[in-house]
Write an enzyme that holds these catalytic residues in place. Structure first.
Site, mmCIF file in Angstrom:
data_model
loop_
_atom_site.group_PDB
_atom_site.id
_atom_site.type_symbol
_atom_site.label_atom_id
_atom_site.label_comp_id
_atom_site.label_asym_id
_atom_site.label_seq_id
_atom_site.Cartn_x
_atom_site.Cartn_y
_atom_site.Cartn_z
ATOM 1 N N SER A 57 -40.573 0.249 34.429
ATOM 2 C CA SER A 57 -39.591 -0.979 34.208
ATOM 3 C C SER A 57 -39.422 -1.646 35.873
ATOM 4 O O SER A 57 -38.766 -2.197 36.285
ATOM 5 C CB SER A 57 -38.788 -0.566 33.818
ATOM 6 O OG SER A 57 -37.388 0.190 34.206
ATOM 7 N N LYS A 131 -32.814 0.641 37.697
ATOM 8 C CA LYS A 131 -32.416 -0.445 37.729
ATOM 9 C C LYS A 131 -32.386 -1.341 39.389
ATOM 10 O O LYS A 131 -32.221 -1.379 40.123
ATOM 11 C CB LYS A 131 -32.281 -1.492 36.908
ATOM 12 C CG LYS A 131 -32.226 -1.352 35.590
ATOM 13 C CD LYS A 131 -33.889 -1.540 34.715
ATOM 14 C CE LYS A 131 -33.749 -0.568 33.694
ATOM 15 N NZ LYS A 131 -35.288 -1.118 32.996
#
Length: 251
Positions: A57, A131
């Site tokens: 990701s 993230k």
């Protein structure tokens, strides 16, 4: 010719002295091990932690199986900045429910615990997410403008320095949102934007897509393994240099 008085022979060491020497060595080794564990525990708890990357990701910034170091201490004094790559505990419902781990022998569990303290393993990496921080408390974050850019407090940001885009792709797939980040929370997105279950996809969860700052472990700052990828992790703070200060949260 031999002598009846072997004055040159080495003196005999009594067995008791040898046993005392052995146990003194064992004691010294145990003391060193205990000190190493305590120091490692303090470092892991307050300074730096090691994690590995279990998914794609955050490509191409971070690749699967990269091992990273996370700074836990500095953000406690300086806070976080837009662009920081942060590691955080699941706010609730972001991670799939994992099957119960297979039973391990007490010896294996103890070994894993010790290696984790020393920063050699990172067995709880699958329980955390990583993230890029896009919105701070009070920020108004919107997707997207006419050319697919996210805006923060009304200012479009050019994310091309870190986004993982397919050849010929100028912007990620548009997933609309319009949020104001509440006090004590963050809005985060993956660099591999089209393959990241980030804040956008968790707005129906209890946290409404926001990450409580209390859940943040720290800021990722260094790739340590594999060696050919050793280096610092870029926050690309220049991307956000034109963003004005956030208004009061909850406006």
């Amino acid at each position: 010719m031999t002598s009846d008085h072997p004055t040159d022979a080495a003196p005999l060491v009594p067995p008791v002295s040898r046993r005392r020497g052995f146990w003194s060595l064992v004691r010294d080794i145990l003391v060193i091990v205990v000190i190493a564990i305590v120091v490692s525990l303090v470092i892991k708890t307050f300074l730096v932690r090691s994690f590995y990357i279990p998914s794609g990701s955050m490509e191409q910034t971070l690749l699967v199986k990269d091992r990273i170091l996370v700074d836990e201490l500095t953000p406690r004094f300086t806070g976080y900045e837009r662009g920081d790559v942060v590691v955080f505990r699941d706010p609730g419902g972001w991670l799939p429910v994992s099957p119960a781990p297979a039973d391990q022998s007490p010896l294996v569990q103890a070994g894993d615990w010790l290696l984790s303290l020393l920063g050699i393993t990172a067995s709880d990496s699958d329980e955390h997410l990583i993230k890029r921080l896009i919105g701070l408390p009070g920020d108004h974050v919107v997707c997207c403008n006419a050319i697919g850019q996210i805006t923060v407090n009304g200012t479009p940001i050019d994310e091309t320095p870190y986004l993982d885009l397919a050849p010929g792709q100028s912007a990620p797939e548009v997933v609309p949102f319009d949020v104001t980040v509440p006090d004590g929370s963050l809005w985060v997105l993956g660099d591999n934007r089209d393959h990241s279950r980030d804040s956008r996809y968790n707005m129906d969860q209890p946290s409404h897509g926001f990450v409580p700052i209390d859940n943040v472990v720290g800021r990722a700052f260094l790739i340590t393994w594999p060696l050919n990828r050793f280096g610092t992790i870029d926050g690309h703070h220049e991307v956000f240099s034109g963003v004005p200060a956030a208004a009061a949260a909850g406006r």
